[in-house]
Design a protein around this motif. Sequence first.
Motif, PDB file in Angstrom:
ATOM      1  N   ALA A  47      -2.580  -0.078  -7.573  1.00 18.19           N
ATOM      2  CA  ALA A  47      -3.898   0.421  -7.890  1.00 18.19           C
ATOM      3  C   ALA A  47      -2.521   2.348  -8.489  1.00 18.19           C
ATOM      4  O   ALA A  47      -3.530   3.268  -9.046  1.00 18.19           O
ATOM      5  N   LYS A  99       0.268   2.484  -5.043  1.00 21.34           N
ATOM      6  CA  LYS A  99      -1.746   3.459  -5.187  1.00 21.34           C
ATOM      7  C   LYS A  99      -0.538   4.902  -6.135  1.00 21.34           C
ATOM      8  O   LYS A  99       0.733   4.455  -5.375  1.00 21.34           O
ATOM      9  N   GLN A 100      -1.342   5.230  -6.463  1.00 21.12           N
ATOM     10  CA  GLN A 100      -0.341   6.771  -6.665  1.00 21.12           C
ATOM     11  C   GLN A 100      -1.780   7.915  -6.742  1.00 21.12           C
ATOM     12  O   GLN A 100      -3.217   7.512  -6.730  1.00 21.12           O
ATOM     13  N   TYR A 101      -0.991   8.788  -6.034  1.00 25.75           N
ATOM     14  CA  TYR A 101      -2.650  10.003  -6.281  1.00 25.75           C
ATOM     15  C   TYR A 101      -0.981  11.645  -7.146  1.00 25.75           C
ATOM     16  O   TYR A 101      -0.697  11.649  -6.092  1.00 25.75           O
ATOM     17  N   PHE A 134      -7.140   4.249   2.377  1.00 26.78           N
ATOM     18  CA  PHE A 134      -6.998   5.117   1.561  1.00 26.78           C
ATOM     19  C   PHE A 134      -6.944   6.270   2.162  1.00 26.78           C
ATOM     20  O   PHE A 134      -7.446   5.834   3.582  1.00 26.78           O
ATOM     21  N   HIS A 151      -0.768  -3.791  -3.775  1.00 25.91           N
ATOM     22  CA  HIS A 151      -2.056  -2.338  -3.714  1.00 25.91           C
ATOM     23  C   HIS A 151      -0.998  -0.941  -3.576  1.00 25.91           C
ATOM     24  O   HIS A 151      -1.602  -0.276  -2.687  1.00 25.91           O
ATOM     25  N   ALA A 185     -12.105   2.431  -6.128  1.00 26.15           N
ATOM     26  CA  ALA A 185     -11.556   2.325  -4.994  1.00 26.15           C
ATOM     27  C   ALA A 185     -11.370   0.155  -4.019  1.00 26.15           C
ATOM     28  O   ALA A 185     -12.902   0.273  -4.155  1.00 26.15           O
ATOM     29  N   ARG A 235       2.456   4.379  -0.909  1.00 26.95           N
ATOM     30  CA  ARG A 235       1.927   5.910  -1.639  1.00 26.95           C
ATOM     31  C   ARG A 235       2.480   6.539  -1.896  1.00 26.95           C
ATOM     32  O   ARG A 235       1.811   7.782  -2.814  1.00 26.95           O
ATOM     33  N   SER A 291       1.020  -1.007  -0.054  1.00 27.16           N
ATOM     34  CA  SER A 291      -0.114   0.258  -0.030  1.00 27.16           C
ATOM     35  C   SER A 291       0.961   0.759   0.155  1.00 27.16           C
ATOM     36  O   SER A 291       0.318   1.884   0.119  1.00 27.16           O
ATOM     37  N   ILE A 316      -6.826   8.636  -4.401  1.00 19.64           N
ATOM     38  CA  ILE A 316      -6.689   7.420  -5.779  1.00 19.64           C
ATOM     39  C   ILE A 316      -7.345   8.789  -6.972  1.00 19.64           C
ATOM     40  O   ILE A 316      -7.632   9.523  -6.842  1.00 19.64           O
TER      41      ILE A 316
END
Lengths: 246, 503
Positions: free
Chosen positions: A149, A125-127, B227, A123, B277, A106, A104, B271
Amino acid sequence: MGKTVTIDAKGMHYTPLNKKIRQAVADGAGEIIIDNVLGQRFIGNGLRGDATIVVNGVPGGDLCMFMSGPTCIVHGNADHAPGNTMNAGKVIIHGSAGDAVAHSMRGGTVFVRGNIGYRGGIHMKQYDDKRPILVVGGNAQSFLGEYMAGGLLIVLGMDGSEYFGRGVGSGIHGGEIVIRGDVDGSRLGVGAKKLPLTEDDRQRIAPVIREFAGAFDLDPAELLNAEFTRIVPASARPFAGKYTWE
Amino acid sequence: MSLGSTPLRYRISIDRERCMECERCIENCSYGVFRREGEKIMIDSRKCTACHRCLAMCPRDAIMLEEYPCDYRSHPVWTRQAREAIYNQAKTGKIILSGMGNALDYPIIFDRLVLDACQVTNPSIDPLREPMEVRTYLGKKPSRIEVKKKENGDVELVTELVPNLQAETPIMIGHMSYGAISLNAQLSMARAVAETGTFMGTGEGGLHERLYPYQNHMIVQIASGRFGVDIDYLERGSAIEIKIGQGAKPGIGGHLPGEKVCLDVSCTRMIPLGSDAISPAPHHDIYSIEDLAQLVRSLKEATEWKKPVFVKIAAVHNAAAIAAGIARSGADAIVLDGFKGGTGAAPRVFRDHVGIPIEAAVASVDAKLRGQGIRNEVSIIASGGIRESADVAKAIALGADAVYIGTAALVAMGCRVCGSCYRNLCPWGIATQQQNLVDRLDPDVASKQVANLINAWTLELAELMGAAGINSIESLRGNRDRLRGYMLDESLMSVLDVKQVGA
């Protein structure tokens, strides 16, 4: 760069050890050297700032979990889930690491010189501009990049072995996995598809490979020219077709 | 299609005598049941979800709704629901998703338990006159305390206490994420818990910055999707809750469909816009009870041991043994979510068939922890199907420290339990991210309604306690002597550890 602080972790529980690290960061230390680490978990957890932590020994699980900024260099192997849910910063492991490396994650970077266990990069992710990177020098066990993700995961296979895991990228819905050599289609999980690495892709990952080689004092030339397979999501909505409504 | 269409679920009719054609129904129905054609307001009942928005907004009470206006041939085995599920799956070949909680007709144990009251031999207590202690501390309690007497006669506590949450009522609001519900819905509940001195959960959707002013009343959740989880988020919460499972869908993960991942949800969850999600079934760093202990301690270490850490599980067959493991993981509270718990979306087969009732789970977990001498190590929070203050009192008497409400808080904001939360069209502005619908929910008004509900239930709880001669919530906790089973079978009463009425 602030001063260097050395901590002897021999026989120390992780809570007082982390307190000392936090105190050193609060006091403006630029480098924190921790000697005689033997299984202490949670080193650097939730730590902010830009200090460099040098771990001499074998840290325990969840190294640098939730970390946001610092660099951690491990001269030894690492246990379960280094870089877990990490936000920013760097983890450089000169040995091998256990399962769920960079789970997970990030943002930030995790480099492992040796091998990693099962579920590496699971898992991630990126944003926005936060795009985590995991690079493995050796090989990786099964379920690599499951549920990914976002982010970039590279396996360099520098030990000369072919990729042997299975279930790569099950449920992947973002990001990319780049593995040296050909990866047989039967090794991919549901929702993943493989593509050849294009010249553009190669240019894109070259700076990451150079940085990895630099971190371990390796010659990047051979790595830059090697053959790779790129594994990406078959869809950004892997489960969209599975359900109907009452 | 050889199957044709299934009969209407709901029929909407307009009393044309009463209707003044103001078109409020057209404006209010986000599902598109009403439209104007020339002089007439036309109705498409097939689009109706029974959300009651049109009825609530009609100034003339001209609209009427009828459920199941067309009968099937009645049959005790082949119910309408069974047949319609087959038609659906015969057409699609897919897993059926559904909204809200368990819809099967299981007996509700709460309704077969009755509470006690004082008569003659011991006096009841008047909560108007006497202090009634409903404040609840959640977290570890020391098995014994050590005190030191000072020279001036004061005593000083020597035992180091670990952080507890101080709730002014044992009624808290459970985790419903931003994404599943709207920001106005979260904001309304956040204001309500701040006003009533209790807590609410963020769900696994991160913490929107507009909730920061209420962060001392927020329990932040870390679930398998991770998240919106970073160190700032963990530090903002008054407590951290690890979600392992959910009563509406034990054993599986969840996913917020891309349609609901708007710009703001994308930012809060961190995200990409429009991406699904996905929360996997397990946490992939927790494959054993030892790994759970590692995550509990990792969270504590990251937040410098200043935050209580809760662990939430779905109430399942071996909940008691699992809870005993959780109690030893370093967790400060166990949240048990019963099979009547709600959700924005769950596979129907899970919602209706997996898990056990909260009443049995709370009683068996409480008994197991007491038996092992570790009940003081964790608090127990009961959730899933708490509908009224009597359920709160009964859950506490069965061994809970506090309860989480979910659907009840939504109902206080207008929710009619239509179960179409997943459509993103909630006409009450609760389970939607469409701004024009979200704007219908005014946090100034809705927060008052939720606070009213919590206050009203707390008052009723105090009255029930007073009637039973109990002036402190601690004396009600696990006090099964104040319960009796009515029409419950002997084996279930033995699990609940209650006697039957008359005994």
